[in-house]
Enzyme design. Structure first.
Site, PDB file in Angstrom:
ATOM      1  N   GLN A  77       0.840  -1.201   0.000  1.00 39.22           N
ATOM      2  CA  GLN A  77       0.000   0.000   0.000  1.00 39.22           C
ATOM      3  C   GLN A  77       0.872   1.247   0.000  1.00 39.22           C
ATOM      4  OE1 GLN A  77      -1.925   0.865   3.719  1.00 39.22           O
ATOM      5  NE2 GLN A  77      -3.732   1.757   2.742  1.00 39.22           N
ATOM      6  N   SER A 115       0.878   6.554   2.322  1.00 40.08           N
ATOM      7  CA  SER A 115       1.594   7.551   3.137  1.00 40.08           C
ATOM      8  C   SER A 115       2.833   8.077   2.426  1.00 40.08           C
ATOM      9  CB  SER A 115       2.028   6.918   4.457  1.00 40.08           C
ATOM     10  OG  SER A 115       0.926   6.345   5.113  1.00 40.08           O
ATOM     11  N   SER A 147       4.487  -1.241   4.063  1.00 41.85           N
ATOM     12  CA  SER A 147       4.672  -2.609   4.571  1.00 41.85           C
ATOM     13  C   SER A 147       4.823  -3.587   3.408  1.00 41.85           C
ATOM     14  CB  SER A 147       3.476  -3.036   5.428  1.00 41.85           C
ATOM     15  OG  SER A 147       3.273  -2.123   6.473  1.00 41.85           O
ATOM     16  N   GLU A 203      -9.982  -1.333   5.085  1.00 42.87           N
ATOM     17  CA  GLU A 203      -8.827  -1.512   5.959  1.00 42.87           C
ATOM     18  C   GLU A 203      -9.247  -1.390   7.427  1.00 42.87           C
ATOM     19  OE1 GLU A 203      -5.621   1.195   5.147  1.00 42.87           O
ATOM     20  OE2 GLU A 203      -4.232   0.087   6.433  1.00 42.87           O
TER      21      GLU A 203
HETATM   22  C1  LIG Z   1       3.481  -0.664  11.293  1.00 41.74           C
HETATM   23  C2  LIG Z   1       2.999   0.340  10.312  1.00 41.74           C
HETATM   24  C3  LIG Z   1       2.698  -0.060   9.036  1.00 41.74           C
HETATM   25  C4  LIG Z   1       2.257   0.863   8.099  1.00 41.74           C
HETATM   26  N1  LIG Z   1       2.015   0.423   6.827  1.00 41.74           N
HETATM   27  C5  LIG Z   1       1.668   1.322   5.888  1.00 41.74           C
HETATM   28  C6  LIG Z   1       1.532   0.912   4.539  1.00 41.74           C
HETATM   29  O1  LIG Z   1       1.693  -0.266   4.224  1.00 41.74           O
HETATM   30  N2  LIG Z   1       1.216   1.816   3.604  1.00 41.74           N
HETATM   31  C7  LIG Z   1       1.001   3.120   3.941  1.00 41.74           C
HETATM   32  O2  LIG Z   1       0.680   3.893   3.055  1.00 41.74           O
HETATM   33  N3  LIG Z   1       1.145   3.569   5.209  1.00 41.74           N
HETATM   34  C8  LIG Z   1       1.483   2.683   6.188  1.00 41.74           C
HETATM   35  N4  LIG Z   1       1.651   3.118   7.487  1.00 41.74           N
HETATM   36  C9  LIG Z   1       1.556   4.543   7.749  1.00 41.74           C
HETATM   37  C10 LIG Z   1       0.419   4.971   8.659  1.00 41.74           C
HETATM   38  O3  LIG Z   1      -0.784   4.965   7.965  1.00 41.74           O
HETATM   39  C11 LIG Z   1       0.802   6.372   9.153  1.00 41.74           C
HETATM   40  O4  LIG Z   1       1.941   6.223   9.982  1.00 41.74           O
HETATM   41  C12 LIG Z   1      -0.303   7.007   9.936  1.00 41.74           C
HETATM   42  O5  LIG Z   1      -1.385   7.332   9.096  1.00 41.74           O
HETATM   43  C13 LIG Z   1       0.171   8.254  10.687  1.00 41.74           C
HETATM   44  O6  LIG Z   1       0.821   9.165   9.831  1.00 41.74           O
HETATM   45  P1  LIG Z   1       2.230   9.779  10.230  1.00 41.74           P
HETATM   46  O7  LIG Z   1       3.102   8.613  10.574  1.00 41.74           O
HETATM   47  O8  LIG Z   1       2.641  10.666   9.155  1.00 41.74           O
HETATM   48  O9  LIG Z   1       1.973  10.574  11.559  1.00 41.74           O
HETATM   49  P2  LIG Z   1       1.500  12.124  11.625  1.00 41.74           P
HETATM   50  O10 LIG Z   1       0.336  12.289  10.732  1.00 41.74           O
HETATM   51  O11 LIG Z   1       2.681  12.971  11.406  1.00 41.74           O
HETATM   52  O12 LIG Z   1       1.020  12.222  13.101  1.00 41.74           O
HETATM   53  C14 LIG Z   1       1.864  12.555  14.213  1.00 41.74           C
HETATM   54  C15 LIG Z   1       0.996  12.654  15.454  1.00 41.74           C
HETATM   55  O13 LIG Z   1       0.070  13.716  15.317  1.00 41.74           O
HETATM   56  C16 LIG Z   1      -1.252  13.269  15.464  1.00 41.74           C
HETATM   57  N5  LIG Z   1      -2.112  13.992  14.538  1.00 41.74           N
HETATM   58  C17 LIG Z   1      -1.906  14.252  13.236  1.00 41.74           C
HETATM   59  N6  LIG Z   1      -2.924  14.917  12.705  1.00 41.74           N
HETATM   60  C18 LIG Z   1      -3.827  15.070  13.688  1.00 41.74           C
HETATM   61  C19 LIG Z   1      -5.115  15.668  13.770  1.00 41.74           C
HETATM   62  N7  LIG Z   1      -5.735  16.232  12.727  1.00 41.74           N
HETATM   63  N8  LIG Z   1      -5.738  15.639  14.958  1.00 41.74           N
HETATM   64  C20 LIG Z   1      -5.161  15.060  16.039  1.00 41.74           C
HETATM   65  N9  LIG Z   1      -3.962  14.493  16.015  1.00 41.74           N
HETATM   66  C21 LIG Z   1      -3.313  14.485  14.858  1.00 41.74           C
HETATM   67  C22 LIG Z   1      -1.200  11.793  15.140  1.00 41.74           C
HETATM   68  O14 LIG Z   1      -2.241  11.089  15.783  1.00 41.74           O
HETATM   69  C23 LIG Z   1       0.150  11.410  15.683  1.00 41.74           C
HETATM   70  O15 LIG Z   1       0.034  11.176  17.066  1.00 41.74           O
HETATM   71  C24 LIG Z   1       2.107   2.212   8.442  1.00 41.74           C
HETATM   72  C25 LIG Z   1       2.407   2.632   9.742  1.00 41.74           C
HETATM   73  C26 LIG Z   1       2.853   1.709  10.670  1.00 41.74           C
HETATM   74  C27 LIG Z   1       3.175   2.182  12.047  1.00 41.74           C
END
Ligand SMILES: Cc1cc2nc3c(=O)[nH]c(=O)nc-3n(C[C@H](O)[C@H](O)[C@H](O)COP(=O)(O)OP(=O)(O)OC[C@H]3O[C@@H](n4cnc5c(N)ncnc54)[C@H](O)[C@@H]3O)c2cc1C
Lengths: 343, 378
Positions: B121, B124, B156, B239
């Site tokens: 996927q 992100s 992933s 999902e």
């Molecule tokens: C094990 C794992 C597997 C994954 N696999 C995939 C994959 O296969 N493909 C893929 O595309 N993505 C994948 N992801 C990505 C995952 O979807 C993102 O990590 C997730 O959506 C959070 O985005 P970010 O890491 O950019 O955090 P950020 O968006 O930068 O968030 C940082 C912090 O701010 C908070 N925050 C952000 N915006 C808001 C808001 N509007 N209100 C309140 N709080 C907020 C968040 O909750 C978090 O605590 C994976 C992540 C993990 C951990």
């Protein structure tokens, strides 16, 4: 497998809600809460009986409605939502055993968790739990027969008007809509009654849902900083938490009504108590200063939720029951623990 | 309301049970988490066995009652879960089934079901996580192809995937939700670089993916050009709504194993810990009931799951973490030994409140889409 409401169940739920909206408009609630020692409204009681609230699970040939535990749970959810007063659970459970209970002529209360509610207003104190008329034959494996739900079986049993409230001492009840007496001795220990637990859990579920609605409505209307407070994330997240607690409790309560499993019933009571109490507290918080006044109804929901949470099983008792069930299921399960599942 | 199995479901359960009893003992040993070729071989082999036995379609079929039986029976028997087939089976596949053209369904669904092709996927990006609609990877039309340039992160299984469900910006001038498209990217196309990332559990579970003028046929676009956000919502609803439900049964097994351990080492005699485990038993039982409720409702509603999946996801991901915290209480010093299975699982559980939309994002969705609270004001 179809774990969702049937059309008939949906209709029963909404008809009950409409009836209670008529019988118990919010204005009445406020008036009762401010009027000193509450009196049981016998006209309302008769109307509830007329609607089948007490005779719901009595067989039709015994003058009842002939429905089961799932339907009873839906009706009690609505009663809880409307904060309907009176010893509803005790009277419902006495129907078919205590003359006049089913028809609303006899108001029945019972001791539970060291307390007895509505003692001065009730006609009979139920000395105990379901007698033979209530207990269907156990199904295979010692479980209650399907359809009986959590409303039967159990080790208690006793005369209709036992010594349940001997030595009862009045206390100034935290819930202005539920007069309480403290009762000493054995009424507080020993086995608890799954039937009462399930119906009380259903009432808590009603409260959990109702206070979520009240919080969301207020958050949409009340403005600060030039916009509705519900647009602030701190408030939104409280509301979201309320819905999640309610929905999990709903799944647990409805499922326990269908399976009749005592451990599942204890779990349903645990989750519904938590949902009702925590949601009502969050609802007070969302109402701000208003939430701390007698003017908003929110405190009435919180106080009733506290009273019901005190009825058995309490949180510790429910957790112990669940632990026992876990230990039993662990004995049955084979194979190694399931390894980590990668995303 | 009932939990009684239909005749079809009961027959299915019996047949599946006996198939599992004969098939599972013949499975090869499970590869280690960092053995990517081994994992791919193992997971695709399992999927092929399911396919040949007629069970592969169960994750999508319009017979969700059967899916619940399938999930319960496979977990109870200790069978492998979807593994590397997670994205293909549980969200790319269902999205293509719901939104793809007949040709696209023909091209991709069979290989997913047979375990021939693995998906990942690519949603992100380094600067677009929770705020997915701010993604910048762009796709420029060049004849019958798009030329795709940008980078994705946290992908992933990228190292072993054949296909990637990729979100790209096809109209940089449009409102941010309107200029996005959903593409099937072949992972062997020239211009793709995959750089593994090490997780806090020590494994290389996901990767960064760099895209430099990668050619993707326009025919690989699922949904209309610039209508990708809507298609994305479909993917995310699968999902969040259905992809994790099988794991609830796994958690219940894990909890049962933990109770056995606690009774062996005497920790069960501590009332506070015992009640904590009882509380978790109640929680996971109710989560399974909620799953059965959601599935029954979805069957009645037909098709794509709604935002109700966020309710499940939020509660489940938190409960899973509490489970492993309770496990650490039961295990004592062993909980800090990475050579024991529990320690790694405890670390992995941390990802559940982040992946597939963080808990904060789930709360926003619940508040705005289920409770109707006003948007914005974050
Ligand atoms: C094990 C794992 C597997 C994954 N696999 C995939 C994959 O296969 N493909 C893929 O595309 N993505 C994948 N992801 C990505 C995952 O979807 C993102 O990590 C997730 O959506 C959070 O985005 P970010 O890491 O950019 O955090 P950020 O968006 O930068 O968030 C940082 C912090 O701010 C908070 N925050 C952000 N915006 C808001 C808001 N509007 N209100 C309140 N709080 C907020 C968040 O909750 C978090 O605590 C994976 C992540 C993990 C951990």
């Amino acid at each position: 497998m179809r774990f969702r409401l049937t059309d008939d169940q949906r209709a029963l739920k909404s008809a009950t809600r409409e009836l209670l909206d008529r019988l118990r408009p919010p204005k009445a609630l406020r008036a009762d809460a401010s009027g000193g020692a509450p009196r049981l409204d016998r006209v309302m009681w008769a109307a509830l009986a007329e609607a089948g609230v007490f005779a719901l699970r009595l067989p039709e040939d015994a003058g009842g409605v002939g429905l089961g535990a799932p339907e009873a749970v839906l009706v009690f959810e609505e009663l809880g939502r409307a904060l309907a007063p009176g010893p509803l659970v005790a009277t419902h459970l006495a129907a078919g055993r205590v003359p006049g209970a089913a028809t609303g002529e006899t108001v029945v209360t019972r001791a539970d968790g060291g307390l007895v509610a509505w003692l001065d207003e009730a006609d009979v104190v139920d000395g105990g739990p379901a007698g033979p008329a209530e207990s269907p034959a156990p199904g295979p494996g010692g479980r209650t027969a399907p359809g009986a739900g959590g409303l039967s079986g159990g080790p208690w049993g006793g005369p209709a008007s036992g010594p349940g409230a001997q030595g009862a001492v009045p206390l100034r009840s935290v819930d202005p809509l539920t007069p309480l007496h403290r009762v000493p001795g054995p009424a507080a220990d020993g086995p608890w009654d799954p039937a009462a637990a399930l119906l009380t859990a259903a009432e808590q579920l009603g409260t959990a849902g109702r206070v979520t609605e009240l919080a969301v409505r207020y958050a949409r209307e009340r403005e600060q900083f030039g916009r509705p407070v519900g647009s602030f994330q701190a408030v939104k997240h409280l509301c979201a938490g309320m819905l999640v607690r309610t929905e999990l409790a709903r799944a647990a309560v409805y499922a326990a009504a269908v399976t009749g499993d005592p451990a599942e019933t204890a779990g349903a009571k645990l989750l519904a108590d938590e949902a009702a109490v925590a949601n009502a507290r969050d609802c007070v918080q969302i109402h701000g200063g208003m939430g701390f006044t007698w003017e908003a109804d929110v405190h009435l929901h919180l106080k009733r939720a506290w009273v019901r949470a005190r009825s058995r099983p309490t949180a510790d008792e429910a957790a112990e029951t669940a632990a026992l069930a876990l230990a039993e299921s662990a004995g049955e399960s084979t194979g190694p623990p399931v390894p980590n599942q990668a995303l | 309301m009932d939990f009684g199995l239909t005749e079809e479901e009961a027959e299915f359960r019996a047949e599946l049970r006996s198939w599992l009893a004969t098939t599972l003992p013949r499975l090869p040993p499970k590869p280690s988490p960092d053995d990517w070729p081994g994992r791919r071989a193992y997971d695709t082999h399992w999927q092929r066995l399911l396919y040949d036995a007629g069970y592969a379609h169960l994750h999508w079929e319009a017979a969700p009652g059967l899916r619940l039986v399938f999930l319960e029976e496979t977990e109870l028997a200790g069978a492998p879960y979807v593994g590397a087939n997670f994205v293909g089976l549980l969200h790319a596949g269902p999205t293509i089934a719901a939104e793809g053209t007949p040709e696209q369904r023909e091209r991709w669904l069979g290989p997913i079901l047979r375990g021939d092709e693995i998906w990942c996927q690519g949603f992100s990006e380094p600067d677009a996580g929770s705020d997915l609609a701010s993604l910048r990877t762009r796709a420029v039309r060049d004849g019958d192809d798009y030329l795709v340039t940008g980078s994705k992160i946290w992908t992933s299984h990228a190292e072993i995937a054949d296909w990637c469900e990729l979100l790209v910006r096809t109209d940089p001038d449009a409102h941010r939700h309107r200029g996005i498209s959903w593409l099937a990217l072949p992972m062997d196309a020239p211009g793709i670089t995959v750089r593994p990332l090490r997780t806090l559990a020590g494994t290389a579970e996901f990767a960064e993916v760099f895209l430099d003028e990668v050619r993707v046929p326009v025919a690989n676009r699922v949904g209309a050009e610039n209508d990708g956000w809507r298609v994305t919502m479909v993917t995310l609803s699968f999902e969040r709504g259905t992809a994790f439900v099988g794991e609830v049964v796994a958690c219940r097994r894990t909890l049962a194993a933990l109770a056995v351990r606690a009774r062996e080492n005497g920790r069960w005699d501590d009332p506070a810990l015992r009640r904590r485990l009882g509380r978790l038993h109640t929680e996971f039982t109710a989560l399974w009931r909620l799953t059965q409720w959601n599935v029954s409702e979805a069957r009645a509603g037909g098709g794509v799951p709604g935002p109700g999946g966020s309710v499940f996801k939020l509660r489940y991901s938190g409960a899973r973490q509490e489970l492993y915290e309770a496990a650490a209480e039961v295990l004592g010093p062993d909980a800090l030994d990475l050579d024991r299975e529990w320690a790694v699982d405890r670390l992995s559980a941390l990802s559940y409140t982040i992946a597939a939309g963080t808990s904060q994002i789930q709360r926003n969705i619940i508040a705005e889409r289920l409770l109707g609270l006003p948007k914005g004001g974050a």
